[in-house]
Design an enzyme around this catalytic site. Structure first.
Site, PDB file in Angstrom:
ATOM      1  N   ASP A  38     -22.152  24.261  15.218  1.00 14.17           N
ATOM      2  CA  ASP A  38     -22.849  23.758  14.037  1.00 14.17           C
ATOM      3  C   ASP A  38     -23.231  22.300  14.213  1.00 14.17           C
ATOM      4  OD1 ASP A  38     -21.147  25.509  11.343  1.00 14.17           O
ATOM      5  OD2 ASP A  38     -22.236  26.169  13.106  1.00 14.17           O
ATOM      6  N   ALA A  39     -22.315  21.549  14.821  1.00 15.93           N
ATOM      7  CA  ALA A  39     -22.560  20.112  14.988  1.00 15.93           C
ATOM      8  C   ALA A  39     -23.785  19.910  15.877  1.00 15.93           C
ATOM      9  CB  ALA A  39     -21.339  19.456  15.615  1.00 15.93           C
ATOM     10  N   GLU A  40     -23.858  20.704  16.930  1.00 19.67           N
ATOM     11  CA  GLU A  40     -24.985  20.621  17.857  1.00 19.67           C
ATOM     12  C   GLU A  40     -26.274  20.989  17.119  1.00 19.67           C
ATOM     13  OE1 GLU A  40     -24.941  19.510  20.799  1.00 19.67           O
ATOM     14  OE2 GLU A  40     -26.960  20.022  21.441  1.00 19.67           O
ATOM     15  N   SER A  87     -31.154  23.873  -0.333  1.00 26.41           N
ATOM     16  CA  SER A  87     -30.160  23.515   0.669  1.00 26.41           C
ATOM     17  C   SER A  87     -29.652  22.113   0.309  1.00 26.41           C
ATOM     18  CB  SER A  87     -30.840  23.532   2.024  1.00 26.41           C
ATOM     19  OG  SER A  87     -29.939  23.118   3.001  1.00 26.41           O
ATOM     20  N   LEU A  88     -28.889  21.506   1.163  1.00 18.82           N
ATOM     21  CA  LEU A  88     -28.400  20.156   0.881  1.00 18.82           C
ATOM     22  C   LEU A  88     -28.669  19.257   2.075  1.00 18.82           C
ATOM     23  CD1 LEU A  88     -24.840  20.822  -0.624  1.00 18.82           C
ATOM     24  CD2 LEU A  88     -26.859  20.045  -1.854  1.00 18.82           C
ATOM     25  N   GLU A 121     -16.670  18.088  -4.289  1.00 19.66           N
ATOM     26  CA  GLU A 121     -16.092  19.434  -4.147  1.00 19.66           C
ATOM     27  C   GLU A 121     -15.924  19.746  -2.666  1.00 19.66           C
ATOM     28  OE1 GLU A 121     -18.978  22.024  -5.962  1.00 19.66           O
ATOM     29  OE2 GLU A 121     -18.986  20.892  -7.828  1.00 19.66           O
ATOM     30  N   LYS A 123     -16.304  21.628   0.560  1.00 17.84           N
ATOM     31  CA  LYS A 123     -17.408  22.511   0.939  1.00 17.84           C
ATOM     32  C   LYS A 123     -16.860  23.671   1.767  1.00 17.84           C
ATOM     33  CE  LYS A 123     -21.888  22.141   3.311  1.00 17.84           C
ATOM     34  NZ  LYS A 123     -21.757  23.381   4.019  1.00 17.84           N
ATOM     35  N   ASP A 125     -16.891  26.951   4.065  1.00 20.89           N
ATOM     36  CA  ASP A 125     -17.762  27.369   5.145  1.00 20.89           C
ATOM     37  C   ASP A 125     -17.820  28.887   5.177  1.00 20.89           C
ATOM     38  OD1 ASP A 125     -19.416  27.092   7.245  1.00 20.89           O
ATOM     39  OD2 ASP A 125     -17.866  26.648   8.714  1.00 20.89           O
ATOM     40  N   ARG A 144     -28.885  34.203   0.620  1.00 23.48           N
ATOM     41  CA  ARG A 144     -29.852  33.157   0.342  1.00 23.48           C
ATOM     42  C   ARG A 144     -31.191  33.421   1.036  1.00 23.48           C
ATOM     43  NH1 ARG A 144     -28.668  27.088   1.931  1.00 23.48           N
ATOM     44  NH2 ARG A 144     -29.082  27.879   4.002  1.00 23.48           N
ATOM     45  N   GLU A 180     -20.054  31.024  -2.479  1.00 22.04           N
ATOM     46  CA  GLU A 180     -19.867  31.155  -1.041  1.00 22.04           C
ATOM     47  C   GLU A 180     -18.880  32.294  -0.794  1.00 22.04           C
ATOM     48  OE1 GLU A 180     -21.723  28.779   0.286  1.00 22.04           O
ATOM     49  OE2 GLU A 180     -21.153  28.738   2.394  1.00 22.04           O
ATOM     50  N   TYR A 232     -19.941  27.805  -7.358  1.00 20.65           N
ATOM     51  CA  TYR A 232     -20.048  26.369  -7.618  1.00 20.65           C
ATOM     52  C   TYR A 232     -21.341  25.942  -8.292  1.00 20.65           C
ATOM     53  CZ  TYR A 232     -22.081  27.352  -3.044  1.00 20.65           C
ATOM     54  OH  TYR A 232     -22.773  27.929  -2.020  1.00 20.65           O
ATOM     55  N   LYS A 321     -20.414  16.050   6.092  1.00 25.27           N
ATOM     56  CA  LYS A 321     -19.927  16.982   7.119  1.00 25.27           C
ATOM     57  C   LYS A 321     -18.866  16.284   7.954  1.00 25.27           C
ATOM     58  CE  LYS A 321     -22.780  20.695   7.036  1.00 25.27           C
ATOM     59  NZ  LYS A 321     -23.701  20.951   8.114  1.00 25.27           N
ATOM     60  N   CYS A 415      -5.938  46.505  37.048  1.00 25.81           N
ATOM     61  CA  CYS A 415      -5.229  45.931  35.907  1.00 25.81           C
ATOM     62  C   CYS A 415      -4.237  44.878  36.399  1.00 25.81           C
ATOM     63  CB  CYS A 415      -4.494  47.033  35.149  1.00 25.81           C
ATOM     64  SG  CYS A 415      -3.380  46.401  33.884  1.00 25.81           S
ATOM     65  N   CYS A 418      -0.475  46.523  35.633  1.00 28.35           N
ATOM     66  CA  CYS A 418       0.066  47.710  36.300  1.00 28.35           C
ATOM     67  C   CYS A 418      -0.655  48.052  37.600  1.00 28.35           C
ATOM     68  CB  CYS A 418       0.048  48.911  35.355  1.00 28.35           C
ATOM     69  SG  CYS A 418      -1.602  49.591  35.126  1.00 28.35           S
ATOM     70  N   CYS A 433      -8.108  49.037  31.195  1.00 21.13           N
ATOM     71  CA  CYS A 433      -7.221  49.534  32.242  1.00 21.13           C
ATOM     72  C   CYS A 433      -7.040  51.017  31.973  1.00 21.13           C
ATOM     73  CB  CYS A 433      -5.867  48.824  32.125  1.00 21.13           C
ATOM     74  SG  CYS A 433      -4.515  49.750  32.870  1.00 21.13           S
ATOM     75  N   CYS A 438       0.742  51.981  32.021  1.00 23.33           N
ATOM     76  CA  CYS A 438       0.639  50.516  32.065  1.00 23.33           C
ATOM     77  C   CYS A 438       1.634  49.882  31.086  1.00 23.33           C
ATOM     78  CB  CYS A 438      -0.789  50.103  31.716  1.00 23.33           C
ATOM     79  SG  CYS A 438      -1.009  48.316  31.645  1.00 23.33           S
TER      80      CYS A 438
HETATM   81  S1  IVH Z   1     -24.174  23.140  -4.034  1.00 23.81           S
HETATM   82  C1  IVH Z   1     -28.400  22.618  -5.156  1.00 23.81           C
HETATM   83  N1  IVH Z   1     -21.563  23.195  -3.713  1.00 23.81           N
HETATM   84  O1  IVH Z   1     -23.215  24.500   1.564  1.00 23.81           O
HETATM   85  C2  IVH Z   1     -26.992  22.943  -4.859  1.00 23.81           C
HETATM   86  N2  IVH Z   1     -22.927  24.117  -1.983  1.00 23.81           N
HETATM   87  O2  IVH Z   1     -24.953  22.879   3.247  1.00 23.81           O
HETATM   88  C3  IVH Z   1     -26.800  23.563  -3.531  1.00 23.81           C
HETATM   89  N3  IVH Z   1     -21.652  25.096  -0.116  1.00 23.81           N
HETATM   90  O3  IVH Z   1     -26.219  26.101   0.691  1.00 23.81           O
HETATM   91  C4  IVH Z   1     -25.449  23.999  -3.194  1.00 23.81           C
HETATM   92  N4  IVH Z   1     -19.646  24.669  -0.935  1.00 23.81           N
HETATM   93  O4  IVH Z   1     -24.006  27.509   0.852  1.00 23.81           O
HETATM   94  C5  IVH Z   1     -22.758  23.515  -3.171  1.00 23.81           C
HETATM   95  N5  IVH Z   1     -19.246  23.236  -3.613  1.00 23.81           N
HETATM   96  C6  IVH Z   1     -20.438  23.529  -3.067  1.00 23.81           C
HETATM   97  C7  IVH Z   1     -20.550  24.192  -1.813  1.00 23.81           C
HETATM   98  C8  IVH Z   1     -21.821  24.451  -1.303  1.00 23.81           C
HETATM   99  C9  IVH Z   1     -20.333  25.216   0.072  1.00 23.81           C
HETATM  100  C10 IVH Z   1     -22.674  25.569   0.839  1.00 23.81           C
HETATM  101  C11 IVH Z   1     -23.860  26.266   0.199  1.00 23.81           C
HETATM  102  C12 IVH Z   1     -25.035  25.385   0.527  1.00 23.81           C
HETATM  103  C13 IVH Z   1     -24.593  24.736   1.794  1.00 23.81           C
HETATM  104  C14 IVH Z   1     -25.351  23.449   2.056  1.00 23.81           C
END
Ligand code: IVH
Length: 675
Positions: A38-40, A87-88, A121, A123, A125, A144, A180, A232, A321, A415, A418, A433, A438
């Site tokens: 994800d970081a990449e 998204s965020l 809040e 987050k 995953d 989504r 989520e 959320y 993140k 194997c 064995c 195997c 075994c």
């Molecule tokens: S708010 C407009 N709150 O993170 C509000 N998202 O990277 C949009 N996620 O798409 C989302 N925990 O799938 C919100 N407490 C939280 C969350 C959260 C996980 C996820 C969600 C969002 C993604 C964005």
């Protein structure tokens, strides 16, 4: 944030980045098997966005920056969200976070000495989901997708206990709830264990496992995955309460019956937010599920409205993140473990390193293809990643000059335990195997027989089993019931008292239900669900062992492949010998109550429509099948009954048109003897 390295020709780099991102997104969203971390991914995305900002002429409508997610899979019907799922934006450094605060303050016209009220809040995953309620009843569950429209996964969502089918208290006329879907670490491990026992590829992490479970065409599989869902946010809503703050909204969600993650805090000013983020950096390790950051939101809904959103992200929220828990280390060796069904799993033996506060010296490489694709070789330096408490995995190899000169990994032809031949069936990812005696397989098989889901022989653990197999005392699972105090006392360092405890546990494990015995036998392809079906249908292990493949196939829930596997298992001399020994061991196996199998619904076809209250639709359909009937999806003249729940739709109209008997849920329950 680290300034990404910008190459000379932006146009070329932009094309390259889009390709990499699209490829990764497809692997991630459509195939649930990511190739990069994800970081990449975030880094590539940030670089692309930066390049496009500097060179607006390079922006094209199909650039991955122009949409939120990926297109839905074709196998589910699309569902258009009434309100778009945004998204965020991401924050990777304290600077990013303070920039966000500055933008908010500017947008709200705050004087220098006034602090913004935020809510932070954790987050989670997992997989984002939108839940639609009409008149308080769950009508649609959807992924989504690209933010505008996702996949309709309603039957699967309905299997999740944390998703209320009916809202508690005062329900709005129409409501979209966003949350989520996640899998806990314990569940993740259980699911993967089951998959590797069946020779299926394991999931790389809990998020992929959650996504894979939700994007199942067969909702009965989703139901076995004990998913959780934390909510959320609210999308479109008519006729509901007005919220002054996000905090009020969370409280309302809870009152309606949703799970809300308790780890949030209302904080004044960005300093307090930063402190919260730092506090959770290590603390999140103790949680039962994965979190990859903190979502910071302006608490006041009025202020959120003032700030508005860009085309993809709200201006009033940002996702912090945490840096991915990745480190590099050296692969000292690649060893191969042998499981109960003989499946060979390659494991990287690492130069020990600390990742996320835990010292790690091994990482799973899943199977041969995985090692090949990543091209991991002994002596390589690799990036490894740990998600929460989950077993770490090798993410990628860091290329160096020596790599090409090192030997490629090859699955052993014999194997490692064995010495018998190994084989890989074409089209399968697993190598096995084939040795019938075994010891590695035998140990796993006995462990499985004694495990909690099977005969539950408390106190008979891995170590004792291993010793007893090594000394030749246990040659098959049935031998457990012939163990003596002497045998146990001969196990290294076992005191008389402990030996007696083990014997007592074995004694207790002589009485178990038939389905557990069937599970314990470890018939390939047969898990707990199939075992239950077989127990109910056969009424005894003797009967079961005599059933032909054709007979087995007629059982609902047993397909041709599983039927063939069962018949083959019972045809083997080894199985016959174990069953014989078990029958002489004085087991008291209880057989399921036959009253349910009096087939009161034989020849009857049921169609369910609308929302049921007391049970889920899969549960109701299972009840029909248990009683000998059939549950189908569409109404025809041949349909015996249509069971109409709340908000029943066109199927109910069709039933009336064709004159098919319509039952209420209560009438159905009475007919099925459930009430
Ligand atoms: S708010 C407009 N709150 O993170 C509000 N998202 O990277 C949009 N996620 O798409 C989302 N925990 O799938 C919100 N407490 C939280 C969350 C959260 C996980 C996820 C969600 C969002 C993604 C964005």
């Amino acid at each position: 944030m680290n300034q990404p390295h910008l190459p000379m020709d932006p146009e070329q780099r932009v094309t390259e980045l889009r390709e990499l991102i699209n490829q990764a997104a497809h692997r991630y969203y459509a195939l649930d098997s990511p190739t990069i971390s994800d970081a990449e991914y975030d880094r590539l995305f940030a670089e692309l966005r930066a390049l496009e900002e500097q060179n607006p002429a390079l922006v094209t409508p199909d650039s991955p920056t122009q949409r939120v997610g990926a297109p839905p899979l074709t196998s589910f019907t699309p569902h258009t969200h009434r309100e778009r799922m945004l998204s965020l934006g991401n924050a990777f450094s304290e600077g990013d976070l303070r920039d966000f605060d500055a933008r908010v303050r500017k947008g709200l016209d705050y004087p220098a000495d006034e602090q913004v009220a935020y809510i932070a809040e954790l987050k989670l995953d997992g997989l984002a989901v939108s839940l639609t309620y009409e008149n308080g009843l769950l009508s649609i569950g959807s992924t989504r997708g690209d933010g505008t429209s996702g996949e309709n996964i309603t039957p699967n969502v309905r299997t999740i206990r944390a998703v209320p089918l009916r809202l508690k208290g005062n329900a709005p006329d129409f409501l979209e709830v966003r949350g989520e879907i996640i899998l806990t670490h314990a569940e993740f491990e259980r699911v993967n264990e089951q998959r590797s026992e069946k020779g299926e590829p394991t999931f790389a992490n809990p998020r992929n496992a959650a996504a894979g479970s939700v994007r199942q065409l067969d909702s009965s599989i989703t139901a076995q995955r004990r998913l959780d869902c934390f909510c959320y946010a609210v999308g479109a809503m008519t006729g509901g309460p007005r919220f002054a703050t996000q905090h009020d909204l969370l409280k309302a969600l809870e009152e309606w019956g949703f799970h809300v993650n308790p780890h949030y805090a209302c904080l004044t000013g960005i300093d307090a937010v930063w402190q919260f983020i730092q506090e959770w950096e290590d603390k999140r390790e103790t949680l039962e599920y994965d979190t990859d950051g903190v979502v910071v939101k302006v608490d006041s809904i009025a202020a959120q409205r003032t700030l508005g959103a860009t085309s993809h992200d709200p201006r009033w929220a940002i996702a912090w993140k945490y840096p991915a828990q990745q480190v590099t280390t050296r692969v000292n060796d690649i060893i191969v473990n042998v499981g109960r069904t003989g499946a060979l799993t390659p494991v990287a033996v690492l130069e020990p390193v600390v990742v996320g506060g835990v010292t790690v010296s091994r990482a799973t490489l899943h199977n041969e293809d995985e090692v090949r694709n990543k091209d991991v070789r002994i002596g390589d330096t690799v990036v490894i990643q740990r998600a929460g408490e989950v077993i770490p995995e090798v993410v990628s190899v860091i290329s160096d000059e020596g790599h090409a000169g090192r030997a490629e990994f090859r699955m052993p032809g014999k194997c490692p335990v064995c010495g018998a031949d190994t084989e890989r069936i074409p089209g399968e990812a697993v190598t096995r195997c084939i040795g019938i005696s075994c010891p590695a397989q035998l140990k796993r098989r006995i462990e499985h027989f004694a495990s909690r889901d099977a005969m539950d022989v408390d106190k008979l653990g891995e170590k004792i089993i291993s010793r007893l197999v090594d000394t030749g005392t246990l040659k098959d699972p049935a031998d457990i019931y012939y163990l003596t105090l002497e045998d146990l006392k001969n196990v290294e360092r076992m005191a008389q008292r402990s030996a007696q405890n083990v014997l007592d546990a074995i004694e207790e494990a002589r009485s178990r239900p038939l389905e557990r015995l069937i599970t314990g036998l470890g018939i390939p392809q047969v898990g707990a669900t199939a075992a239950r079906i077989l127990a109910e249908a056969s009424g005894g292990i003797d009967n079961l062992s005599k059933m032909t493949g054709e007979q087995l196939q007629t059982l609902h829930g047993i397909g041709p492949v599983v039927a063939a596997s069962i018949a083959h298992f019972f045809s083997q001399d080894e199985t016959k010998a174990v069953l014989d020994k078990l029958s002489r061991a004085g087991l008291r196996i209880s057989v399921p109550d036959k009253t349910d199998t009096d087939n009161r619904f034989t020849g009857k076809t049921f169609v369910f429509t609308g929302a049921l209250e007391a049970m889920t639709r899969p549960e109701a359909e299972a009840a029909v099948r248990r009683l000998g009937g059939q549950a189908t999806g569409s109404v025809s003249k041949k349909t015996s009954y249509v069971v109409a729940g709340e908000s029943a739709g066109s199927k109910l109209d069709k039933a009336r048109e064709l004159g098919v008997t319509v039952l209420t849920e209560a009438e159905f329950r009475e007919l099925a003897g459930l009430s």
